[in-house]
Design an enzyme around this catalytic site. Sequence first.
Site, PDB file in Angstrom:
ATOM      1  N   ASN A 149       0.826  -1.293   0.052  1.00  0.00           N
ATOM      2  CA  ASN A 149      -0.028  -0.106  -0.025  1.00  0.00           C
ATOM      3  C   ASN A 149       0.951   1.210   0.044  1.00  0.00           C
ATOM      4  O   ASN A 149       0.395   2.343  -0.517  1.00  0.00           O
ATOM      5  CB  ASN A 149      -1.070   0.003   1.177  1.00  0.00           C
ATOM      6  CG  ASN A 149      -0.249  -0.070   2.474  1.00  0.00           C
ATOM      7  OD1 ASN A 149       0.463  -0.679   2.789  1.00  0.00           O
ATOM      8  ND2 ASN A 149      -0.587   1.009   3.226  1.00  0.00           N
ATOM      9  N   GLY A 225       2.254  -5.309   7.723  1.00  0.00           N
ATOM     10  CA  GLY A 225       1.269  -5.808   7.109  1.00  0.00           C
ATOM     11  C   GLY A 225       0.241  -6.378   7.965  1.00  0.00           C
ATOM     12  O   GLY A 225      -0.147  -5.617   8.982  1.00  0.00           O
ATOM     13  N   SER A 226      -0.513  -7.616   7.458  1.00  0.00           N
ATOM     14  CA  SER A 226      -1.614  -8.042   8.206  1.00  0.00           C
ATOM     15  C   SER A 226      -1.109  -8.526   9.376  1.00  0.00           C
ATOM     16  O   SER A 226      -0.199  -8.971   9.728  1.00  0.00           O
ATOM     17  CB  SER A 226      -2.437  -8.855   7.402  1.00  0.00           C
ATOM     18  OG  SER A 226      -1.596 -10.296   7.289  1.00  0.00           O
ATOM     19  N   VAL A 229      -0.339 -12.415   9.026  1.00  0.00           N
ATOM     20  CA  VAL A 229       1.079 -12.826   8.678  1.00  0.00           C
ATOM     21  C   VAL A 229       1.938 -12.259   9.879  1.00  0.00           C
ATOM     22  O   VAL A 229       2.879 -13.156  10.319  1.00  0.00           O
ATOM     23  CB  VAL A 229       1.574 -11.884   7.460  1.00  0.00           C
ATOM     24  CG1 VAL A 229       2.879 -12.160   6.872  1.00  0.00           C
ATOM     25  CG2 VAL A 229       0.481 -12.383   6.148  1.00  0.00           C
ATOM     26  N   GLY A 230       1.792 -11.093  10.355  1.00  0.00           N
ATOM     27  CA  GLY A 230       2.635 -10.510  11.629  1.00  0.00           C
ATOM     28  C   GLY A 230       2.705 -11.646  12.808  1.00  0.00           C
ATOM     29  O   GLY A 230       3.781 -11.929  13.142  1.00  0.00           O
ATOM     30  N   GLU A 247       4.215  -3.449  12.487  1.00  0.00           N
ATOM     31  CA  GLU A 247       3.417  -2.239  12.295  1.00  0.00           C
ATOM     32  C   GLU A 247       2.106  -2.976  11.574  1.00  0.00           C
ATOM     33  O   GLU A 247       2.105  -3.335  10.347  1.00  0.00           O
ATOM     34  CB  GLU A 247       3.882  -1.088  11.577  1.00  0.00           C
ATOM     35  CG  GLU A 247       3.266   0.064  11.762  1.00  0.00           C
ATOM     36  CD  GLU A 247       1.985   0.065  11.095  1.00  0.00           C
ATOM     37  OE1 GLU A 247       0.812  -0.008  11.873  1.00  0.00           O
ATOM     38  OE2 GLU A 247       1.657   0.147  10.006  1.00  0.00           O
ATOM     39  N   CYS A 281      -2.923   2.164   6.810  1.00  0.00           N
ATOM     40  CA  CYS A 281      -3.316   1.516   8.379  1.00  0.00           C
ATOM     41  C   CYS A 281      -3.771   2.417   9.266  1.00  0.00           C
ATOM     42  O   CYS A 281      -4.319   2.393  10.102  1.00  0.00           O
ATOM     43  CB  CYS A 281      -1.906   0.814   8.998  1.00  0.00           C
ATOM     44  SG  CYS A 281      -0.502   2.038   8.914  1.00  0.00           S
TER      45      CYS A 281
END
Length: 482
Positions: A149, A225-226, A229-230, A247, A281
């Site tokens: 993004n 990221g999401s 996944v984090g 983040e 975000c």
Amino acid sequence: MRTLETLVGGEWVASADWIDVLDPADVRTPVARVPALTAKDVTRAFDHAERGFAVWKRTSPFERARIFTDAARLIRERVEEIAADVTAENGKTLTEATGETLKAADFLEYYAGLARQGYGTLLHDVRPHHRTHTQREPIGVILVISPWNDPLITPARKLAPLLATGNAAVFKPATETPVSGLHFARALHDAGLPAGVLNVVTGRTAEIEEALLDDPRIVGITFTGSNAVGNRIRRRLADRNVRFQGELGGKNASVVLKDADLPAAAKAVVAAAFGQAGQRCTATSRVVVERPVYEEFTRLLVAEVERLKVGPGSDPATTLCPLSSAKQRDSVLADLAGAVEQGATVLTGGHADTEGERAHGCYVQPTVLGDVTPETAIWREEVFGPVLVLRAVAGFDAAVEAVNDSGFGLAAAVFTRDLACAHRFVDEAECGQVAVNSTTTGWDVHLPFGGFHDSGTAYKEQGEEVLRFSTRVKTVAVHFGG
């Protein structure tokens, strides 16, 4: 279609396999292709990073600062070319892409200045004839994973401080948007960054994930990221002494109190919610309005939203760009359908935009939903698209409760003329970023950035706070006789 190489070990390298980069305004024709590196290539990138770190940590901070300053100058000189590529691969407007490019240069300039400063503090020592101090040192090879993004500013936000403090990096840009990150790497390379200090791994994550995450030389991972996944990365690191800076998601709320300047609040909320098609975000996605002004504010807000012009980012008239991929578009449309099934009312938008040439792009009309309750999934779950939900509340206390009714805690805003309410909101909002009569979106490079709760880890980004992640502290005591 351009064929681009990636930077590994100070050289621009190709591969036997390639990844096409698509323009979300028209996905029919790729705009570029980049190397699809293999797991062996990733390991070689870490080999180079290890050697690069040995050189870079001993490089004068004044030389690091010179390289950063020269790289920033190159980015500013190339701003039109870089911004056009940001728009082509991500979809955001040229105005947004130009701002992102210049902000990347800002990061380099800020951390060039910080690199010149001393890292440490002189401390009192209870023992006579001792002089004690702390000093900060780089930690080693850091893996940087950035999202699609903000394909240029996020790499800049992450790489500038860790490189300025003497670390080396292996950088994995998002598979969908690798070109912007390659521009950042090229500026540093052209400015004289030593070989191996920065290595860019372009490739399909599923094919190189193990080599990326499990290399024993990694001492830190910074990821944006999401949450899914984090959290997977965090679990993978659980038994290793590896720092993790995450983040992650947000479900940011703006509060409009009954004494607010309603037209100004409506304009600010629209800017915060629909910039980059809501793919930030920090984007406002929930609006909590005090009940006496709910109808008037809703009317003003919808009117502002309906003034937005949907179109390709390359069109100067566009004020709402496409989503960054067909997959993201379809995800947003599914969230909207689910919200309507759960009782939400579409006040404007609510569907894909396939008018004319937009039929081949990833467009969703800017959407405002009413009749949203705390039980509605879209009240709690991150959509990451041009979608805003409204909810009326009885007063200030209920508004704060609604803001904090989230597993996330990234950003929040309040619109009011009451200074006491503003200060109470700042104290009571459970968020890492709080704005008063302004937008929830990110701020300048020297300001600490990061959220609470599920929005991120304890390591902040930006400013001097990021040094807690990219450096370690050594305490030194010197006995000078007597």
